[in-house]
Design a protein around this motif. Structure first.
Motif, PDB file in Angstrom:
ATOM      1  N   ALA A 304      50.642  94.209  21.090  1.00 37.98           N
ATOM      2  CA  ALA A 304      50.648  92.746  21.142  1.00 37.98           C
ATOM      3  C   ALA A 304      52.055  92.196  21.303  1.00 37.98           C
ATOM      4  O   ALA A 304      52.278  91.190  21.988  1.00 37.98           O
ATOM      5  CB  ALA A 304      49.988  92.165  19.888  1.00 37.98           C
ATOM      6  N   GLY A 305      53.039  92.851  20.668  1.00 37.90           N
ATOM      7  CA  GLY A 305      54.418  92.387  20.781  1.00 37.90           C
ATOM      8  C   GLY A 305      54.904  92.412  22.223  1.00 37.90           C
ATOM      9  O   GLY A 305      55.588  91.490  22.688  1.00 37.90           O
ATOM     10  N   LYS A 306      54.550  93.478  22.969  1.00 34.98           N
ATOM     11  CA  LYS A 306      54.940  93.565  24.370  1.00 34.98           C
ATOM     12  C   LYS A 306      54.264  92.482  25.199  1.00 34.98           C
ATOM     13  O   LYS A 306      54.860  91.908  26.123  1.00 34.98           O
ATOM     14  CB  LYS A 306      54.588  94.941  24.925  1.00 34.98           C
ATOM     15  N   LEU A 307      52.996  92.184  24.868  1.00 36.23           N
ATOM     16  CA  LEU A 307      52.290  91.131  25.587  1.00 36.23           C
ATOM     17  C   LEU A 307      52.968  89.778  25.392  1.00 36.23           C
ATOM     18  O   LEU A 307      53.133  89.007  26.341  1.00 36.23           O
ATOM     19  CB  LEU A 307      50.832  91.048  25.102  1.00 36.23           C
ATOM     20  N   VAL A 308      53.362  89.503  24.152  1.00 38.98           N
ATOM     21  CA  VAL A 308      54.038  88.236  23.877  1.00 38.98           C
ATOM     22  C   VAL A 308      55.370  88.179  24.624  1.00 38.98           C
ATOM     23  O   VAL A 308      55.758  87.125  25.162  1.00 38.98           O
ATOM     24  CB  VAL A 308      54.256  88.056  22.362  1.00 38.98           C
ATOM     25  N   GLY A 309      56.076  89.318  24.700  1.00 46.43           N
ATOM     26  CA  GLY A 309      57.339  89.357  25.413  1.00 46.43           C
ATOM     27  C   GLY A 309      57.178  89.043  26.894  1.00 46.43           C
ATOM     28  O   GLY A 309      58.049  88.420  27.512  1.00 46.43           O
ATOM     29  N   ARG A 310      56.056  89.456  27.478  1.00 48.65           N
ATOM     30  CA  ARG A 310      55.835  89.246  28.905  1.00 48.65           C
ATOM     31  C   ARG A 310      55.151  87.909  29.212  1.00 48.65           C
ATOM     32  O   ARG A 310      55.481  87.252  30.208  1.00 48.65           O
ATOM     33  CB  ARG A 310      54.978  90.378  29.470  1.00 48.65           C
ATOM     34  N   LEU A 311      54.185  87.534  28.372  1.00 51.19           N
ATOM     35  CA  LEU A 311      53.351  86.376  28.682  1.00 51.19           C
ATOM     36  C   LEU A 311      53.606  85.174  27.784  1.00 51.19           C
ATOM     37  O   LEU A 311      53.094  84.089  28.069  1.00 51.19           O
ATOM     38  CB  LEU A 311      51.860  86.764  28.563  1.00 51.19           C
ATOM     39  N   GLY A 312      54.390  85.360  26.723  1.00 49.14           N
ATOM     40  CA  GLY A 312      54.524  84.304  25.736  1.00 49.14           C
ATOM     41  C   GLY A 312      53.343  84.325  24.783  1.00 49.14           C
ATOM     42  O   GLY A 312      52.310  84.962  25.055  1.00 49.14           O
ATOM     43  N   ARG A 313      53.479  83.622  23.643  1.00 49.42           N
ATOM     44  CA  ARG A 313      52.408  83.658  22.649  1.00 49.42           C
ATOM     45  C   ARG A 313      51.097  83.098  23.202  1.00 49.42           C
ATOM     46  O   ARG A 313      50.037  83.693  23.048  1.00 49.42           O
ATOM     47  CB  ARG A 313      52.821  82.879  21.397  1.00 49.42           C
ATOM     48  N   ARG A 314      51.168  81.946  23.860  1.00 47.77           N
ATOM     49  CA  ARG A 314      49.936  81.342  24.358  1.00 47.77           C
ATOM     50  C   ARG A 314      49.333  82.172  25.487  1.00 47.77           C
ATOM     51  O   ARG A 314      48.110  82.316  25.585  1.00 47.77           O
ATOM     52  CB  ARG A 314      50.209  79.907  24.795  1.00 47.77           C
ATOM     53  N   GLY A 315      50.181  82.757  26.345  1.00 50.13           N
ATOM     54  CA  GLY A 315      49.653  83.619  27.399  1.00 50.13           C
ATOM     55  C   GLY A 315      48.937  84.829  26.832  1.00 50.13           C
ATOM     56  O   GLY A 315      47.890  85.243  27.338  1.00 50.13           O
TER      57      GLY A 315
END
Length: 436
Positions: A304-315
Protein backbone atom coordinates in the motif's frame (compact mmCIF):
# COMPACT_ATOMS: atom_id res chain seq x y z
CA UNK A 1 -5.12 -6.57 10.92
CA UNK A 2 -3.46 -3.21 12.72
CA UNK A 3 -4.16 -2.65 16.56
CA UNK A 4 -5.10 0.58 18.19
CA UNK A 5 -2.26 2.50 19.68
CA UNK A 6 -2.58 4.05 23.09
CA UNK A 7 -0.17 6.73 22.06
CA UNK A 8 2.62 6.10 24.45
CA UNK A 9 5.64 8.00 23.28
CA UNK A 10 9.03 6.46 22.78
CA UNK A 11 11.71 8.05 24.88
CA UNK A 12 15.22 7.68 26.25
CA UNK A 13 15.09 6.52 29.81
CA UNK A 14 17.42 7.20 32.68
CA UNK A 15 17.55 3.83 34.35
CA UNK A 16 16.32 0.29 34.08
CA UNK A 17 14.12 0.51 37.15
CA UNK A 18 10.39 1.16 36.92
CA UNK A 19 9.53 4.81 37.24
CA UNK A 20 7.36 5.96 40.14
CA UNK A 21 6.17 9.34 41.39
CA UNK A 22 8.83 9.19 44.15
CA UNK A 23 11.65 7.94 41.95
CA UNK A 24 15.07 8.85 43.26
CA UNK A 25 17.55 10.77 41.17
CA UNK A 26 19.97 8.81 39.00
CA UNK A 27 23.59 9.65 38.29
CA UNK A 28 24.10 12.13 35.48
CA UNK A 29 26.21 9.65 33.50
CA UNK A 30 23.25 7.24 33.34
CA UNK A 31 20.93 9.73 31.66
CA UNK A 32 22.07 8.84 28.15
CA UNK A 33 21.75 5.06 28.65
CA UNK A 34 18.84 3.56 26.71
CA UNK A 35 17.83 0.33 28.43
CA UNK A 36 14.92 -0.49 26.16
CA UNK A 37 14.81 -3.76 24.23
CA UNK A 38 16.52 -4.13 20.88
CA UNK A 39 16.87 -7.02 18.38
CA UNK A 40 19.54 -9.44 19.58
CA UNK A 41 19.40 -8.05 23.09
CA UNK A 42 18.16 -9.90 26.18
CA UNK A 43 14.40 -10.20 26.36
CA UNK A 44 13.62 -9.03 22.82
CA UNK A 45 12.85 -12.46 21.38
CA UNK A 46 10.77 -13.40 24.41
CA UNK A 47 8.81 -10.16 24.11
CA UNK A 48 8.27 -10.58 20.36
CA UNK A 49 7.11 -14.18 20.66
CA UNK A 50 4.86 -13.36 23.62
CA UNK A 51 3.04 -10.62 21.71
CA UNK A 52 2.86 -12.79 18.60
CA UNK A 53 1.06 -15.43 20.69
CA UNK A 54 -1.24 -12.77 22.14
CA UNK A 55 -2.16 -11.73 18.60
CA UNK A 56 -2.82 -15.34 17.61
CA UNK A 57 -5.09 -15.91 20.61
CA UNK A 58 -6.97 -12.63 20.13
CA UNK A 59 -7.97 -13.11 16.52
CA UNK A 60 -8.46 -16.87 16.70
CA UNK A 61 -11.03 -16.26 19.45
CA UNK A 62 -12.58 -13.16 17.88
CA UNK A 63 -13.52 -14.89 14.62
CA UNK A 64 -13.80 -18.47 15.89
CA UNK A 65 -17.46 -18.85 14.83
CA UNK A 66 -17.27 -17.16 11.42
CA UNK A 67 -16.44 -20.27 9.40
CA UNK A 68 -19.00 -22.28 11.40
CA UNK A 69 -22.14 -20.22 10.84
CA UNK A 70 -23.97 -22.75 8.63
CA UNK A 71 -23.45 -25.45 11.30
CA UNK A 72 -24.58 -23.11 14.09
CA UNK A 73 -27.69 -22.21 12.09
CA UNK A 74 -28.47 -25.90 11.59
CA UNK A 75 -27.88 -26.81 15.24
CA UNK A 76 -30.06 -24.06 16.70
CA UNK A 77 -32.54 -23.77 13.82
CA UNK A 78 -31.44 -20.15 13.43
CA UNK A 79 -31.43 -17.97 10.35
CA UNK A 80 -28.21 -16.71 8.79
CA UNK A 81 -28.87 -13.23 10.19
CA UNK A 82 -29.33 -14.59 13.73
CA UNK A 83 -26.22 -16.78 13.57
CA UNK A 84 -24.17 -13.89 12.18
CA UNK A 85 -24.57 -12.10 15.51
CA UNK A 86 -22.14 -14.61 17.03
CA UNK A 87 -19.49 -12.71 15.04
CA UNK A 88 -21.05 -9.25 15.04
CA UNK A 89 -21.57 -9.20 18.82
CA UNK A 90 -17.89 -9.93 19.42
CA UNK A 91 -16.54 -7.35 16.97
CA UNK A 92 -19.13 -4.77 18.02
CA UNK A 93 -18.25 -5.12 21.71
CA UNK A 94 -14.56 -4.85 20.87
CA UNK A 95 -15.26 -1.64 18.98
CA UNK A 96 -17.11 -0.14 21.95
CA UNK A 97 -14.47 -1.06 24.54
CA UNK A 98 -11.22 -0.18 22.72
CA UNK A 99 -11.24 3.46 23.82
CA UNK A 100 -12.13 2.99 27.52
CA UNK A 101 -9.68 0.10 27.94
CA UNK A 102 -6.91 2.17 26.36
CA UNK A 103 -7.51 4.66 29.18
CA UNK A 104 -7.40 1.91 31.83
CA UNK A 105 -4.04 0.72 30.54
CA UNK A 106 -2.63 4.14 31.39
CA UNK A 107 -3.59 3.58 35.03
CA UNK A 108 -2.96 -0.12 35.64
CA UNK A 109 -0.23 -0.91 33.13
CA UNK A 110 -0.05 -2.53 29.71
CA UNK A 111 0.97 -6.04 30.76
CA UNK A 112 -1.58 -6.13 33.57
CA UNK A 113 -4.44 -5.16 31.27
CA UNK A 114 -3.38 -7.52 28.48
CA UNK A 115 -3.10 -10.40 30.95
CA UNK A 116 -6.51 -9.68 32.45
CA UNK A 117 -8.10 -9.31 29.01
CA UNK A 118 -6.73 -12.62 27.78
CA UNK A 119 -7.68 -14.38 31.03
CA UNK A 120 -11.32 -13.29 30.72
CA UNK A 121 -11.44 -14.01 26.97
CA UNK A 122 -10.04 -17.55 27.21
CA UNK A 123 -12.28 -18.36 30.18
CA UNK A 124 -15.32 -17.33 28.18
CA UNK A 125 -13.89 -19.28 25.24
CA UNK A 126 -14.05 -22.47 27.29
CA UNK A 127 -17.71 -21.76 28.09
CA UNK A 128 -18.77 -21.01 24.49
CA UNK A 129 -19.02 -24.71 23.41
CA UNK A 130 -21.65 -25.29 26.11
CA UNK A 131 -24.00 -22.46 25.04
CA UNK A 132 -27.55 -23.89 25.27
CA UNK A 133 -29.07 -21.50 22.73
CA UNK A 134 -28.08 -19.03 20.06
CA UNK A 135 -28.99 -16.20 22.46
CA UNK A 136 -26.55 -17.46 25.08
CA UNK A 137 -23.91 -17.96 22.42
CA UNK A 138 -24.28 -14.37 21.24
CA UNK A 139 -24.09 -13.08 24.83
CA UNK A 140 -20.92 -15.04 25.57
CA UNK A 141 -19.33 -13.81 22.35
CA UNK A 142 -20.14 -10.20 23.25
CA UNK A 143 -18.36 -10.59 26.61
CA UNK A 144 -15.43 -12.20 24.82
CA UNK A 145 -15.17 -9.33 22.33
CA UNK A 146 -15.27 -6.72 25.09
CA UNK A 147 -12.45 -8.52 26.93
CA UNK A 148 -10.32 -8.80 23.80
CA UNK A 149 -10.46 -5.01 23.35
CA UNK A 150 -7.75 -4.80 25.99
CA UNK A 151 -5.15 -6.26 23.62
CA UNK A 152 -5.11 -3.67 20.82
CA UNK A 153 -5.52 -1.01 23.51
CA UNK A 154 -2.24 -1.95 25.19
CA UNK A 155 0.09 -3.90 22.90
CA UNK A 156 1.49 -1.06 20.80
CA UNK A 157 1.81 1.18 23.85
CA UNK A 158 3.85 -1.52 25.61
CA UNK A 159 6.09 -1.79 22.56
CA UNK A 160 6.51 1.98 22.28
CA UNK A 161 7.66 2.13 25.90
CA UNK A 162 9.84 -0.98 26.02
CA UNK A 163 11.44 -1.18 22.55
CA UNK A 164 13.97 1.16 20.98
CA UNK A 165 12.53 3.34 18.19
CA UNK A 166 14.58 1.73 15.38
CA UNK A 167 13.19 -1.69 16.26
CA UNK A 168 9.62 -0.56 16.90
CA UNK A 169 8.20 -1.10 13.41
CA UNK A 170 9.56 -4.66 13.29
CA UNK A 171 8.18 -5.44 16.74
CA UNK A 172 4.73 -4.10 15.87
CA UNK A 173 4.87 -6.06 12.63
CA UNK A 174 5.30 -9.30 14.56
CA UNK A 175 2.25 -8.51 16.68
CA UNK A 176 0.20 -7.73 13.57
CA UNK A 177 1.48 -10.97 12.01
CA UNK A 178 0.10 -12.78 15.04
CA UNK A 179 -3.27 -11.12 14.41
CA UNK A 180 -3.27 -12.31 10.81
CA UNK A 181 -2.10 -15.84 11.62
CA UNK A 182 -4.65 -16.16 14.42
CA UNK A 183 -7.54 -14.93 12.30
CA UNK A 184 -6.68 -17.19 9.39
CA UNK A 185 -5.64 -20.35 11.26
CA UNK A 186 -8.57 -20.11 13.66
CA UNK A 187 -11.03 -20.25 10.79
CA UNK A 188 -9.16 -23.06 9.03
CA UNK A 189 -8.81 -25.19 12.16
CA UNK A 190 -12.46 -24.79 13.11
CA UNK A 191 -13.53 -25.72 9.58
CA UNK A 192 -11.69 -29.03 9.52
CA UNK A 193 -12.43 -29.98 13.14
CA UNK A 194 -16.12 -29.15 12.74
CA UNK A 195 -16.34 -31.35 9.65
CA UNK A 196 -15.51 -34.38 11.80
CA UNK A 197 -16.83 -33.53 15.27
CA UNK A 198 -19.16 -30.53 15.01
CA UNK A 199 -18.92 -26.81 15.75
CA UNK A 200 -18.85 -27.18 19.55
CA UNK A 201 -15.70 -29.29 19.49
CA UNK A 202 -14.19 -26.87 16.96
CA UNK A 203 -14.62 -23.80 19.16
CA UNK A 204 -13.44 -25.84 22.17
CA UNK A 205 -10.20 -26.62 20.33
CA UNK A 206 -9.71 -22.90 19.63
CA UNK A 207 -10.37 -22.20 23.31
CA UNK A 208 -7.71 -24.68 24.41
CA UNK A 209 -5.19 -23.27 21.91
CA UNK A 210 -5.95 -19.77 23.20
CA UNK A 211 -5.38 -20.90 26.80
CA UNK A 212 -1.96 -22.20 25.83
CA UNK A 213 -1.13 -18.94 24.03
CA UNK A 214 -2.30 -16.88 27.02
CA UNK A 215 -0.24 -18.85 29.54
CA UNK A 216 2.87 -18.68 27.35
CA UNK A 217 2.29 -14.94 26.81
CA UNK A 218 2.22 -14.25 30.54
CA UNK A 219 5.32 -16.37 31.22
CA UNK A 220 7.34 -14.92 28.34
CA UNK A 221 6.48 -11.22 28.32
CA UNK A 222 9.17 -9.26 30.17
CA UNK A 223 8.00 -7.12 33.06
CA UNK A 224 7.65 -3.48 31.99
CA UNK A 225 10.59 -1.35 33.02
CA UNK A 226 9.61 2.03 31.61
CA UNK A 227 5.88 2.32 32.22
CA UNK A 228 4.74 5.38 34.13
CA UNK A 229 1.27 5.10 35.57
CA UNK A 230 -1.04 7.97 34.86
CA UNK A 231 -4.49 8.86 36.07
CA UNK A 232 -6.86 8.83 33.11
CA UNK A 233 -8.89 12.02 33.08
CA UNK A 234 -12.29 11.47 31.46
CA UNK A 235 -12.67 15.16 30.66
CA UNK A 236 -9.37 15.27 28.76
CA UNK A 237 -10.24 12.05 26.91
CA UNK A 238 -13.67 13.38 25.90
CA UNK A 239 -12.13 16.66 24.75
CA UNK A 240 -9.56 14.90 22.57
CA UNK A 241 -12.18 12.60 21.05
CA UNK A 242 -14.39 15.61 20.33
CA UNK A 243 -11.51 17.37 18.59
CA UNK A 244 -10.81 14.36 16.39
CA UNK A 245 -14.45 13.96 15.44
CA UNK A 246 -14.57 17.65 14.53
CA UNK A 247 -11.78 17.12 11.97
CA UNK A 248 -13.43 16.56 8.54
CA UNK A 249 -10.52 14.53 7.17
CA UNK A 250 -10.46 12.19 10.16
CA UNK A 251 -14.22 11.74 9.91
CA UNK A 252 -13.84 10.75 6.26
CA UNK A 253 -11.05 8.29 7.10
CA UNK A 254 -13.12 6.70 9.87
CA UNK A 255 -16.05 6.31 7.48
CA UNK A 256 -13.82 4.80 4.78
CA UNK A 257 -12.41 2.25 7.23
CA UNK A 258 -15.91 1.32 8.40
CA UNK A 259 -17.27 0.97 4.86
CA UNK A 260 -14.37 -1.17 3.63
CA UNK A 261 -14.83 -3.42 6.66
CA UNK A 262 -18.58 -3.58 6.00
CA UNK A 263 -17.82 -5.19 2.63
CA UNK A 264 -15.25 -7.55 4.10
CA UNK A 265 -17.39 -8.53 7.07
CA UNK A 266 -20.43 -9.18 4.87
CA UNK A 267 -18.56 -11.30 2.33
CA UNK A 268 -16.70 -13.51 4.80
CA UNK A 269 -19.68 -13.94 7.10
CA UNK A 270 -21.91 -15.17 4.28
CA UNK A 271 -19.45 -17.03 2.04
CA UNK A 272 -19.79 -20.20 4.11
CA UNK A 273 -23.52 -20.32 3.44
CA UNK A 274 -23.02 -19.84 -0.28
CA UNK A 275 -20.40 -22.54 -0.58
CA UNK A 276 -22.46 -24.96 1.52
CA UNK A 277 -25.46 -24.55 -0.80
CA UNK A 278 -25.82 -25.82 -4.38
CA UNK A 279 -24.19 -25.72 -6.86
CA UNK A 280 -21.02 -25.94 -4.76
CA UNK A 281 -22.03 -28.06 -1.73
CA UNK A 282 -18.51 -27.99 -0.29
CA UNK A 283 -17.62 -29.81 2.96
CA UNK A 284 -16.92 -27.70 6.04
CA UNK A 285 -13.18 -28.35 5.98
CA UNK A 286 -12.76 -26.95 2.48
CA UNK A 287 -14.90 -23.93 3.37
CA UNK A 288 -12.59 -23.18 6.30
CA UNK A 289 -9.59 -23.43 3.99
CA UNK A 290 -11.03 -20.62 1.87
CA UNK A 291 -9.63 -18.24 4.48
CA UNK A 292 -6.13 -18.92 3.16
CA UNK A 293 -7.06 -16.11 0.77
CA UNK A 294 -6.13 -13.81 3.68
CA UNK A 295 -2.51 -14.26 2.63
CA UNK A 296 -3.31 -12.13 -0.43
CA UNK A 297 -4.32 -9.35 1.92
CA UNK A 298 -0.97 -9.52 3.69
CA UNK A 299 0.76 -8.85 0.36
CA UNK A 300 -1.61 -6.06 -0.72
CA UNK A 301 -1.34 -4.29 2.63
CA UNK A 302 2.45 -4.38 2.48
CA UNK A 303 2.44 -2.75 -0.96
CA UNK A 304 0.00 0.00 0.00
CA UNK A 305 2.87 2.38 0.75
CA UNK A 306 4.19 2.01 -2.81
CA UNK A 307 0.71 2.63 -4.20
CA UNK A 308 0.40 5.85 -2.22
CA UNK A 309 3.84 6.91 -3.46
CA UNK A 310 2.76 6.46 -7.08
CA UNK A 311 -0.92 7.40 -7.00
CA UNK A 312 -1.32 9.52 -3.88
CA UNK A 313 -3.62 8.59 -1.01
CA UNK A 314 -6.85 9.26 -2.87
CA UNK A 315 -5.60 7.48 -6.00
CA UNK A 316 -4.73 4.42 -3.92
CA UNK A 317 -8.20 4.47 -2.37
CA UNK A 318 -9.81 4.65 -5.82
CA UNK A 319 -7.74 1.65 -6.94
CA UNK A 320 -8.65 -0.29 -3.78
CA UNK A 321 -12.33 0.47 -4.36
CA UNK A 322 -12.13 -0.57 -8.02
CA UNK A 323 -10.39 -3.84 -7.12
CA UNK A 324 -13.02 -4.62 -4.47
CA UNK A 325 -15.83 -3.81 -6.92
CA UNK A 326 -14.34 -6.10 -9.57
CA UNK A 327 -14.11 -8.89 -7.01
CA UNK A 328 -17.73 -8.51 -5.97
CA UNK A 329 -18.94 -8.65 -9.58
CA UNK A 330 -16.73 -11.63 -10.51
CA UNK A 331 -17.98 -13.57 -7.48
CA UNK A 332 -21.54 -13.54 -8.86
CA UNK A 333 -20.66 -16.33 -11.32
CA UNK A 334 -21.76 -19.86 -10.38
CA UNK A 335 -18.23 -21.15 -10.82
CA UNK A 336 -15.96 -22.02 -7.92
CA UNK A 337 -12.93 -20.66 -9.81
CA UNK A 338 -14.65 -17.31 -10.31
CA UNK A 339 -15.84 -17.20 -6.70
CA UNK A 340 -12.27 -17.76 -5.51
CA UNK A 341 -10.96 -15.11 -7.92
CA UNK A 342 -13.59 -12.74 -6.61
CA UNK A 343 -12.50 -13.39 -3.02
CA UNK A 344 -8.86 -12.75 -3.98
CA UNK A 345 -9.77 -9.37 -5.51
CA UNK A 346 -12.07 -8.39 -2.63
CA UNK A 347 -9.42 -9.30 -0.08
CA UNK A 348 -6.64 -7.47 -1.93
CA UNK A 349 -8.78 -4.35 -2.34
CA UNK A 350 -9.94 -4.35 1.27
CA UNK A 351 -6.52 -4.75 2.84
CA UNK A 352 -4.99 -2.10 0.59
CA UNK A 353 -7.78 0.36 1.40
CA UNK A 354 -7.58 -0.38 5.10
CA UNK A 355 -3.79 0.08 5.13
CA UNK A 356 -4.06 3.43 3.33
CA UNK A 357 -6.85 4.77 5.56
CA UNK A 358 -5.37 3.62 8.87
CA UNK A 359 -1.92 5.03 8.10
CA UNK A 360 -3.50 8.33 7.02
CA UNK A 361 -5.16 8.62 10.43
CA UNK A 362 -1.79 8.58 12.23
CA UNK A 363 -0.39 11.05 9.70
CA UNK A 364 -3.35 13.42 10.04
CA UNK A 365 -3.63 13.51 13.84
CA UNK A 366 -0.92 15.83 15.14
CA UNK A 367 -1.99 15.40 18.76
CA UNK A 368 -3.72 12.56 20.55
CA UNK A 369 -2.70 9.93 18.00
CA UNK A 370 -3.69 7.26 20.51
CA UNK A 371 -7.28 8.39 20.60
CA UNK A 372 -7.32 9.00 16.83
CA UNK A 373 -6.19 5.41 16.21
CA UNK A 374 -8.62 4.03 18.78
CA UNK A 375 -11.49 5.85 17.08
CA UNK A 376 -10.44 4.33 13.76
CA UNK A 377 -10.38 0.89 15.38
CA UNK A 378 -13.87 1.49 16.77
CA UNK A 379 -15.20 2.51 13.36
CA UNK A 380 -13.41 -0.42 11.74
CA UNK A 381 -14.92 -3.04 14.04
CA UNK A 382 -18.34 -1.42 14.00
CA UNK A 383 -18.13 -1.78 10.23
CA UNK A 384 -17.27 -5.45 10.71
CA UNK A 385 -20.24 -5.91 13.01
CA UNK A 386 -22.62 -4.09 10.68
CA UNK A 387 -21.29 -5.92 7.63
CA UNK A 388 -21.71 -9.33 9.21
CA UNK A 389 -25.31 -8.67 10.25
CA UNK A 390 -26.46 -6.74 7.18
CA UNK A 391 -24.66 -9.14 4.85
CA UNK A 392 -26.54 -12.06 6.39
CA UNK A 393 -29.86 -10.21 6.15
CA UNK A 394 -29.15 -9.39 2.50
CA UNK A 395 -28.26 -13.02 1.81
CA UNK A 396 -31.44 -14.24 3.49
CA UNK A 397 -33.47 -11.82 1.37
CA UNK A 398 -31.75 -11.94 -2.00
CA UNK A 399 -29.10 -14.64 -1.92
CA UNK A 400 -25.48 -13.93 -2.80
CA UNK A 401 -26.59 -11.18 -5.18
CA UNK A 402 -28.11 -9.36 -2.21
CA UNK A 403 -24.83 -9.53 -0.31
CA UNK A 404 -22.94 -8.30 -3.38
CA UNK A 405 -25.39 -5.40 -3.73
CA UNK A 406 -24.69 -4.39 -0.12
CA UNK A 407 -20.94 -4.56 -0.81
CA UNK A 408 -21.26 -2.43 -3.95
CA UNK A 409 -23.24 0.16 -2.00
CA UNK A 410 -20.52 0.34 0.64
CA UNK A 411 -17.78 0.70 -2.00
CA UNK A 412 -19.82 3.47 -3.63
CA UNK A 413 -19.75 5.19 -0.24
CA UNK A 414 -15.95 4.91 -0.15
CA UNK A 415 -15.65 6.42 -3.63
CA UNK A 416 -18.11 9.19 -2.79
CA UNK A 417 -16.24 10.13 0.38
CA UNK A 418 -12.93 10.11 -1.49
CA UNK A 419 -14.41 12.39 -4.16
CA UNK A 420 -15.52 14.79 -1.42
CA UNK A 421 -12.00 14.71 -0.03
CA UNK A 422 -10.57 15.58 -3.45
CA UNK A 423 -13.01 18.48 -3.75
CA UNK A 424 -12.13 19.73 -0.26
CA UNK A 425 -8.40 19.57 -1.10
CA UNK A 426 -8.89 21.59 -4.29
CA UNK A 427 -10.94 24.16 -2.38
CA UNK A 428 -8.17 24.54 0.21
CA UNK A 429 -5.59 24.99 -2.53
CA UNK A 430 -7.64 27.74 -4.17
CA UNK A 431 -8.07 29.53 -0.85
CA UNK A 432 -4.32 29.34 -0.20
CA UNK A 433 -3.64 30.70 -3.70
CA UNK A 434 -6.05 33.59 -3.15
CA UNK A 435 -4.52 34.29 0.25
CA UNK A 436 -1.10 34.66 -1.34
Amino acid sequence: MPSASTGASTHVVASSSAATPTETAVPAEAVSVDTRLTPGGPGYRRMSFALFLAGVATFALLYSTQALLPLISRDFGATASSASWTVSAATGALALFVLPLSALSERFGRRTLMTASLAVAVTVGLLVPFAPSVGWLIALRAVQGAALAGLPASATAYLAEEVRPKALITAIGLFVAGNSVGGMSGRIITGWVAQEWGWRVAVAVIGVIAVGCAVAFRLLLPAPRHFKAGSPRPAALVSMVRDHLANPLLRRLYAIGALFMTVFGAVYTVIGYRLTDAPFSLPQGLIGSIFLVYLVGTVSASTAGKLVGRLGRRGALYLAGATTTAGLLVSLADSLAFVLLGLVLITAGFFAGHAVASSAVSHTAKEGRAQASALYQSAYYLGSSAGGTLGAVAYHSGGWAGTVALGLLAVAGVVGITVLGSHAARTRQRLVAVGH
